[in-house]
Write an enzyme that holds these catalytic residues in place. Sequence first.
Site, PDB file in Angstrom:
ATOM      1  N   LYS A   1       0.836  -1.208   0.000  1.00 34.44           N
ATOM      2  CA  LYS A   1       0.000   0.000   0.000  1.00 34.44           C
ATOM      3  C   LYS A   1       0.870   1.256   0.000  1.00 34.44           C
ATOM      4  CE  LYS A   1      -3.908  -2.392   2.045  1.00 34.44           C
ATOM      5  NZ  LYS A   1      -4.869  -2.596   3.143  1.00 34.44           N
TER       6      LYS A   1
ATOM      7  N   GLN B   1      -4.743  -1.484   9.478  1.00 35.04           N
ATOM      8  CA  GLN B   1      -4.716  -2.799   8.859  1.00 35.04           C
ATOM      9  C   GLN B   1      -5.299  -3.849   9.816  1.00 35.04           C
ATOM     10  OE1 GLN B   1      -3.779  -3.246   5.713  1.00 35.04           O
ATOM     11  NE2 GLN B   1      -3.780  -5.466   5.609  1.00 35.04           N
TER      12      GLN B   1
ATOM     13  N   ASP C   1     -11.311   2.920   4.032  1.00 33.47           N
ATOM     14  CA  ASP C   1     -11.734   1.520   3.915  1.00 33.47           C
ATOM     15  C   ASP C   1     -13.258   1.394   3.821  1.00 33.47           C
ATOM     16  OD1 ASP C   1      -9.658  -0.450   3.905  1.00 33.47           O
ATOM     17  OD2 ASP C   1      -9.209  -0.019   6.013  1.00 33.47           O
TER      18      ASP C   1
HETATM   19  N1  L34 Z   1      -8.102  -2.242   7.100  1.00 35.05           N
HETATM   20  N2  L34 Z   1      -7.379  -4.352   6.567  1.00 35.05           N
HETATM   21  C1  L34 Z   1      -7.917  -3.184   6.186  1.00 35.05           C
HETATM   22  N3  L34 Z   1      -8.295  -2.955   4.911  1.00 35.05           N
HETATM   23  C2  L34 Z   1      -8.124  -3.905   3.951  1.00 35.05           C
HETATM   24  O1  L34 Z   1      -8.543  -3.683   2.707  1.00 35.05           O
HETATM   25  C3  L34 Z   1      -7.515  -5.113   4.307  1.00 35.05           C
HETATM   26  N4  L34 Z   1      -7.228  -6.104   3.402  1.00 35.05           N
HETATM   27  C4  L34 Z   1      -7.305  -7.502   3.815  1.00 35.05           C
HETATM   28  C5  L34 Z   1      -6.514  -7.651   5.120  1.00 35.05           C
HETATM   29  N5  L34 Z   1      -6.683  -6.527   6.029  1.00 35.05           N
HETATM   30  C6  L34 Z   1      -7.172  -5.319   5.642  1.00 35.05           C
HETATM   31  C7  L34 Z   1      -6.346  -5.971   2.408  1.00 35.05           C
HETATM   32  O2  L34 Z   1      -5.925  -4.900   1.990  1.00 35.05           O
HETATM   33  C8  L34 Z   1      -6.634  -8.237   2.661  1.00 35.05           C
HETATM   34  N6  L34 Z   1      -5.991  -7.175   1.892  1.00 35.05           N
HETATM   35  C9  L34 Z   1      -5.089  -7.387   0.832  1.00 35.05           C
HETATM   36  C10 L34 Z   1      -4.821  -6.404  -0.106  1.00 35.05           C
HETATM   37  C11 L34 Z   1      -3.912  -6.603  -1.119  1.00 35.05           C
HETATM   38  C12 L34 Z   1      -3.230  -7.781  -1.220  1.00 35.05           C
HETATM   39  C13 L34 Z   1      -3.510  -8.790  -0.314  1.00 35.05           C
HETATM   40  C14 L34 Z   1      -4.428  -8.583   0.711  1.00 35.05           C
HETATM   41  C15 L34 Z   1      -2.223  -7.958  -2.293  1.00 35.05           C
HETATM   42  O3  L34 Z   1      -1.579  -7.031  -2.672  1.00 35.05           O
HETATM   43  N7  L34 Z   1      -2.042  -9.176  -2.809  1.00 35.05           N
HETATM   44  C16 L34 Z   1      -1.065  -9.451  -3.854  1.00 35.05           C
HETATM   45  C17 L34 Z   1       0.015 -10.413  -3.372  1.00 35.05           C
HETATM   46  C18 L34 Z   1       0.658 -10.061  -2.091  1.00 35.05           C
HETATM   47  C19 L34 Z   1       1.701 -11.058  -1.634  1.00 35.05           C
HETATM   48  O4  L34 Z   1       2.644 -11.288  -2.403  1.00 35.05           O
HETATM   49  O5  L34 Z   1       1.586 -11.637  -0.520  1.00 35.05           O
HETATM   50  C20 L34 Z   1      -1.799 -10.098  -5.024  1.00 35.05           C
HETATM   51  O6  L34 Z   1      -1.264 -10.063  -6.142  1.00 35.05           O
HETATM   52  O7  L34 Z   1      -2.857 -10.674  -4.808  1.00 35.05           O
END
Ligand code: L34
Length: 282
Positions: A52, A96, A119
């Site tokens: 982020k 988060q 959010d």
């Molecule tokens: N307050 N907490 C708050 N807001 C959110 O919107 C979240 N969430 C969830 C967990 N806690 C939170 C997220 O942002 C899950 N989440 C989230 C967002 C983005 C990614 C994963 C979880 C992400 O960037 N995923 C990448 C891979 C990341 C890696 O390599 O581990 C993807 O390509 O899917």
Amino acid sequence: MAQIIDGKKIAANVKAEVRAEVEKLRAAGKNPGLAVVLVGNNPASRVYVSNKEKDCAECGFRSYEYALPEETTEAELLELIDRLNADSSVNGILVQLPLPKQICEQTVLHAISPAKDVDAFHPENVGRIMIGDFQFLPCTPAGVIEMLDASGIEIAGKHCVVIGRSNIVGKPMAMLLLHRSGTVTICHSRTKDLAAQTRQADILVAAVGKAGFVTADMVKEGAVVIDVGMNRDAAGKLCGDVCYEEVAAKASAITPVPGGVGPMTRAILMRNTLTAARNAAE
Ligand code: L34
């Protein structure tokens, strides 16, 4: 073989749009910023939070990181939120999740000023989503809608089945699909004959949190399958809720993990931060 919906690419387009608007604000002397609060040592949360922050840099936002120790008390976190609520250089506040067990998530999320709640977790913003009069979109559900739109997938009149009823994904996802005139079914752990429900889906959204949960027999031929899951398999590899290979063979379009919904969630967060900054600049 299914069309693979490229979340990374669609997210890059959204972020480019946000960046162009942020540049205008900066040219007008504003310096919009997002505060990202991480409590404790959850390794997955660390990765998501640093992603982020990279997005903020890409979009031209300032990011203010607060990494607090695992043993932080609820009172200490609430004090920080009060400070951020009052700080005019901070346009958005993101705490988060999950939080350590001594801290009540609901109390914390309700303390964030609705105007900085990027959010869209505050009850005022949740209520606005319910009636369709909203400023901030819930990040993951709105990211899913954006992916469908960018892929030319029509929602109106389609049977949409959402597996999962969380406040973060399942419930707001169902609401956004309904706003777009989908016919929506929400399934959960007490749903009887889940596969019979999911096989009705033209658009199937899996937000369960269990690797390998959605198998090919649960999917109608030609369905669009959106995988919101963010799990680790036995080998520690990141994977979604969907058995990707077998479902991709049957679906007309599918999102991968990684590179699907995750980057879209973050792109919508950037758009919400822009909205907050614009509102503050008015
Ligand atoms: N307050 N907490 C708050 N807001 C959110 O919107 C979240 N969430 C969830 C967990 N806690 C939170 C997220 O942002 C899950 N989440 C989230 C967002 C983005 C990614 C994963 C979880 C992400 O960037 N995923 C990448 C891979 C990341 C890696 O390599 O581990 C993807 O390509 O899917």
